[in-house]
Write an enzyme that holds these catalytic residues in place. Structure first.
Site, PDB file in Angstrom:
ATOM      1  N   THR A  57       0.823  -1.335   0.112  1.00 29.79           N
ATOM      2  CA  THR A  57       0.062  -0.079   0.064  1.00 29.79           C
ATOM      3  C   THR A  57       0.908   1.348  -0.051  1.00 29.79           C
ATOM      4  O   THR A  57       0.556   2.025  -0.524  1.00 29.79           O
ATOM      5  CB  THR A  57      -0.929  -0.112   1.346  1.00 29.79           C
ATOM      6  OG1 THR A  57      -1.826  -1.266   1.186  1.00 29.79           O
ATOM      7  CG2 THR A  57      -1.817   1.249   1.202  1.00 29.79           C
ATOM      8  N   TYR A  71      -7.112   0.101  -4.415  1.00 27.95           N
ATOM      9  CA  TYR A  71      -6.103   0.713  -5.166  1.00 27.95           C
ATOM     10  C   TYR A  71      -5.260  -0.237  -5.810  1.00 27.95           C
ATOM     11  O   TYR A  71      -4.915  -1.319  -5.545  1.00 27.95           O
ATOM     12  CB  TYR A  71      -5.391   1.796  -4.156  1.00 27.95           C
ATOM     13  CG  TYR A  71      -5.185   1.402  -2.840  1.00 27.95           C
ATOM     14  CD1 TYR A  71      -3.919   0.403  -2.767  1.00 27.95           C
ATOM     15  CD2 TYR A  71      -5.984   1.616  -1.664  1.00 27.95           C
ATOM     16  CE1 TYR A  71      -3.794  -0.147  -1.406  1.00 27.95           C
ATOM     17  CE2 TYR A  71      -5.837   0.863  -0.503  1.00 27.95           C
ATOM     18  CZ  TYR A  71      -4.662   0.018  -0.376  1.00 27.95           C
ATOM     19  OH  TYR A  71      -4.710  -0.665   0.778  1.00 27.95           O
ATOM     20  N   SER A 103       1.633  -7.478  -0.509  1.00 25.82           N
ATOM     21  CA  SER A 103       2.636  -8.486   0.383  1.00 25.82           C
ATOM     22  C   SER A 103       1.911 -10.048   0.384  1.00 25.82           C
ATOM     23  O   SER A 103       2.540 -10.881   0.558  1.00 25.82           O
ATOM     24  CB  SER A 103       2.712  -7.984   1.646  1.00 25.82           C
ATOM     25  OG  SER A 103       1.441  -7.940   2.403  1.00 25.82           O
ATOM     26  N   THR A 136       1.621  -4.129   4.208  1.00 21.26           N
ATOM     27  CA  THR A 136       1.397  -4.590   5.782  1.00 21.26           C
ATOM     28  C   THR A 136       0.575  -5.899   5.934  1.00 21.26           C
ATOM     29  O   THR A 136       0.867  -6.502   7.160  1.00 21.26           O
ATOM     30  CB  THR A 136       0.548  -3.571   6.529  1.00 21.26           C
ATOM     31  OG1 THR A 136      -0.838  -3.596   5.708  1.00 21.26           O
ATOM     32  CG2 THR A 136       1.124  -2.032   6.383  1.00 21.26           C
ATOM     33  N   ASP A 137       0.179  -6.395   5.179  1.00 14.69           N
ATOM     34  CA  ASP A 137      -0.952  -7.685   5.456  1.00 14.69           C
ATOM     35  C   ASP A 137       0.230  -8.680   5.965  1.00 14.69           C
ATOM     36  O   ASP A 137      -0.232  -9.674   6.838  1.00 14.69           O
ATOM     37  CB  ASP A 137      -1.545  -8.425   4.185  1.00 14.69           C
ATOM     38  CG  ASP A 137      -2.499  -7.368   3.713  1.00 14.69           C
ATOM     39  OD1 ASP A 137      -2.894  -6.489   4.576  1.00 14.69           O
ATOM     40  OD2 ASP A 137      -3.252  -7.509   2.709  1.00 14.69           O
ATOM     41  N   LYS A 209      -0.153  -7.652  13.007  1.00 18.64           N
ATOM     42  CA  LYS A 209      -1.220  -6.828  12.472  1.00 18.64           C
ATOM     43  C   LYS A 209      -2.529  -7.213  13.151  1.00 18.64           C
ATOM     44  O   LYS A 209      -2.725  -8.402  13.292  1.00 18.64           O
ATOM     45  CB  LYS A 209      -1.323  -7.163  10.812  1.00 18.64           C
ATOM     46  CG  LYS A 209      -2.172  -6.074  10.418  1.00 18.64           C
ATOM     47  CD  LYS A 209      -2.154  -5.903   8.781  1.00 18.64           C
ATOM     48  CE  LYS A 209      -3.107  -5.025   8.213  1.00 18.64           C
ATOM     49  NZ  LYS A 209      -3.089  -4.949   6.703  1.00 18.64           N
ATOM     50  N   GLU A 330       2.264 -35.327  25.859  1.00 18.20           N
ATOM     51  CA  GLU A 330       1.452 -36.457  25.366  1.00 18.20           C
ATOM     52  C   GLU A 330       1.018 -36.463  23.867  1.00 18.20           C
ATOM     53  O   GLU A 330       0.720 -37.279  23.231  1.00 18.20           O
ATOM     54  CB  GLU A 330       0.196 -36.677  26.072  1.00 18.20           C
ATOM     55  CG  GLU A 330       0.308 -36.956  27.859  1.00 18.20           C
ATOM     56  CD  GLU A 330       1.190 -37.852  28.000  1.00 18.20           C
ATOM     57  OE1 GLU A 330       0.633 -39.157  27.822  1.00 18.20           O
ATOM     58  OE2 GLU A 330       2.174 -38.044  28.575  1.00 18.20           O
TER      59      GLU A 330
END
Ligand SMILES: *[C@@H]1O[C@H](CO)[C@@H](O)[C@H](O)[C@H]1NC(C)=O
Ligand SMILES: *[C@@H]1O[C@H](CO)[C@@H](O)[C@H](O)[C@H]1NC(C)=O
Ligand SMILES: *[C@@H]1O[C@H](CO)[C@@H](O)[C@H](O)[C@H]1NC(C)=O
Ligand SMILES: *[C@@H]1O[C@H](CO)[C@@H](O)[C@H](O)[C@H]1NC(C)=O
Ligand SMILES: *[C@@H]1O[C@H](CO)[C@@H](O)[C@H](O)[C@H]1NC(C)=O
Ligand SMILES: *[C@@H]1O[C@H](CO)[C@@H](O)[C@H](O)[C@H]1NC(C)=O
Ligand SMILES: *[C@@H]1O[C@H](CO)[C@@H](O)[C@H](O)[C@H]1NC(C)=O
Length: 372
Positions: A57, A71, A103, A136-137, A209, A330
């Protein structure tokens, strides 16, 4: 959209800091991985920072200044810096375009290339630090990847934006100015890889995030922030310290990573997913469990059968944003402790790539949390 008048006023004041970038023609794609000098004259008394641009972005444009979804990525590293000429008074900047993608499309070719190039860059005496511009993702995944593989005392700063460069009150320009400031700051030494957005300075180890849309999205609720920007000066709360469990991997000669998938648990989770993942080539599987690493009994049985039949390591993490999967001797599954699914995946990929066996992987995960 409804605003109180007070809200509009305060937003407007903040706006004067960063002028939205005018819509510009998409930059000629500069040859990927080629060094670009961003300014004409080097000022030898300024620190040198290198920006590795990957897209996201922060490098996107909308069709109007109110468009904040839908966008397109496309601005080059030169255009990012052109929007914030103040950067060139803080530091000499060189740039590399590594990719120009959202991303979600960052893959192992890009992560490994970034890691190798950054290691090389930081080994140069004249370089103070580096900045990665990124969507940012999945920024936290790339940041964690660098944290585990770069191993330098110099700062690696990951930065992005929640609003495209063309938006009113775009956050990218000030975020970039702060990222470069941080990368050039002697106070940022010995803190590994950091994530900075919206004035906050977080550790790549724990920062995640938290909100898909809002500016104030990156934080680390349990481990806290490392520091904050006050009038563009990075202020740290702590002396440099490594997170418990930090391990560095030498990926110098690595060009492919092990395939690790993440499966998302839910009510009545389908048991077929585990075998489907293995059949598609997964060498390790992380599941985002319900609660503290749980899943439906039929899915759990299928996972255990797969593990018994193949020995593929299966890591139990949590789908809740925060929390911890406790040790269970376990269980066939390796527990992720504090690592969320996406960070557990990066760690497991590196461990498998380096050739760790099941027991070593179990110990690796166990390093970050207290044993009973
Ligand atoms: C170079 O940087 C120093 C330190 O910030 C500054 O004092 C000086 O004015 C700069 N020189 C030029 C030519 O911009
Ligand atoms: C920045 O790099 C230049 C060479 O490109 C070098 O002359 C200068 O000393 C470096 N700045 C610092 C503070 O190391
Ligand atoms: C950079 O610093 C010089 C000298 O202090 C100043 O004249 C100029 O306005 C500054 N540029 C920006 C973009 O801040
Ligand atoms: C990763 O993405 C880059 C850029 O989109 C591409 O050139 C490369 O081939 C991809 N690598 C893999 C392994 O798919
Ligand atoms: C990381 O760096 C330290 C200090 O330079 C060094 O002792 C260690 O061997 C490095 N680890 C790896 C995996 O490269
Ligand atoms: C998954 O594959 C294993 C062998 O790899 C087999 O034993 C098991 O029955 C399969 N489970 C499911 C649910 O298909
Ligand atoms: C997997 O193997 C363990 C140890 O041999 C065994 O106790 C367990 O019942 C097996 N689980 C399944 C689902 O076959």
């Amino acid at each position: 959209m409804k605003f109180s008048s007070v809200h509009v006023l305060s937003t407007f004041t903040a706006l004067t800091l960063a002028t939205p970038i005018e819509l510009v023609a998409r930059q000629e794609v500069h040859h990927l991985f080629e060094r670009q000098d961003i300014q004409t004259a080097i000022n030898a008394s300024l620190p040198n920072v290198t920006i590795f641009a990957t897209g996201g972005t922060i490098a996107s444009q909308g069709s109007s200044n109110t468009q904040t979804v839908g966008y397109q990525v496309g601005l080059g590293v030169q255009q990012l810096v052109d929007a914030v000429p103040e950067i060139l008074n803080i530091s000499n900047i060189a740039g590399y375009q590594i990719s120009n993608v959202g991303s979600g499309s960052i893959n192992e070719t890009i992560s490994l290339k970034l890691s190798h190039m950054i290691k090389e860059e930081l080994a140069k005496e004249e370089i103070a630090g580096v900045v990665i511009t990124h969507g940012t993702d999945t920024l936290e995944e790339t940041a964690f990847f660098m944290e585990l593989s770069v191993n330098s005392s110099k700062p690696v700063v990951c930065v992005g934006a929640m609003r495209p460069a063309t938006a009113l009150s775009a956050d990218g320009p000030l975020n970039l100015l702060q990222a470069v400031t941080l990368a050039a700051s002697p106070n940022a030494m010995d803190r590994g890889t950091m994530i900075t957005l919206n004035d906050r300075i977080g550790s790549a180890f724990y920062t995640t995030k938290n909100n898909a849309n809002s500016l104030d999205t990156f934080f680390s609720t349990e481990a806290g922030q490392l520091g904050v920007f006050i009038n563009q000066i990075p202020y740290f709360y702590y002396a440099p310290a490594d997170p418990i469990g930090l391990v560095h991997f030498d990926l110098t000669d690595i060009s492919d990573l092990a395939q690790v998938d993440i499966l998302y648990a839910h009510q009545d989770m389908d048991p077929a997913l585990f075998n489907a993942s293995a059949a598609a080539g997964a060498q390790g599987i992380v599941f985002a469990g319900v609660g503290a690493g749980g899943m439906s009994s039929k899915a759990s049985l299928a996972a255990e059968e797969l593990f018994n039949a193949t020995g593929i390591p299966i890591v139990a993490s949590h789908r809740s944003a925060d929390g911890f999967v406790p040790a269970d001797d376990e269980d066939f599954a390796i527990v992720s402790g504090f690592y969320n699914p996406q960070k557990a995946r990066v760690l497991l990929q590196m461990a498998l790539t380096i050739g760790y066996e099941y027991e070593e992987i179990k110990e690796l995960f166990a390093k970050s949390y207290p044993m009973p």
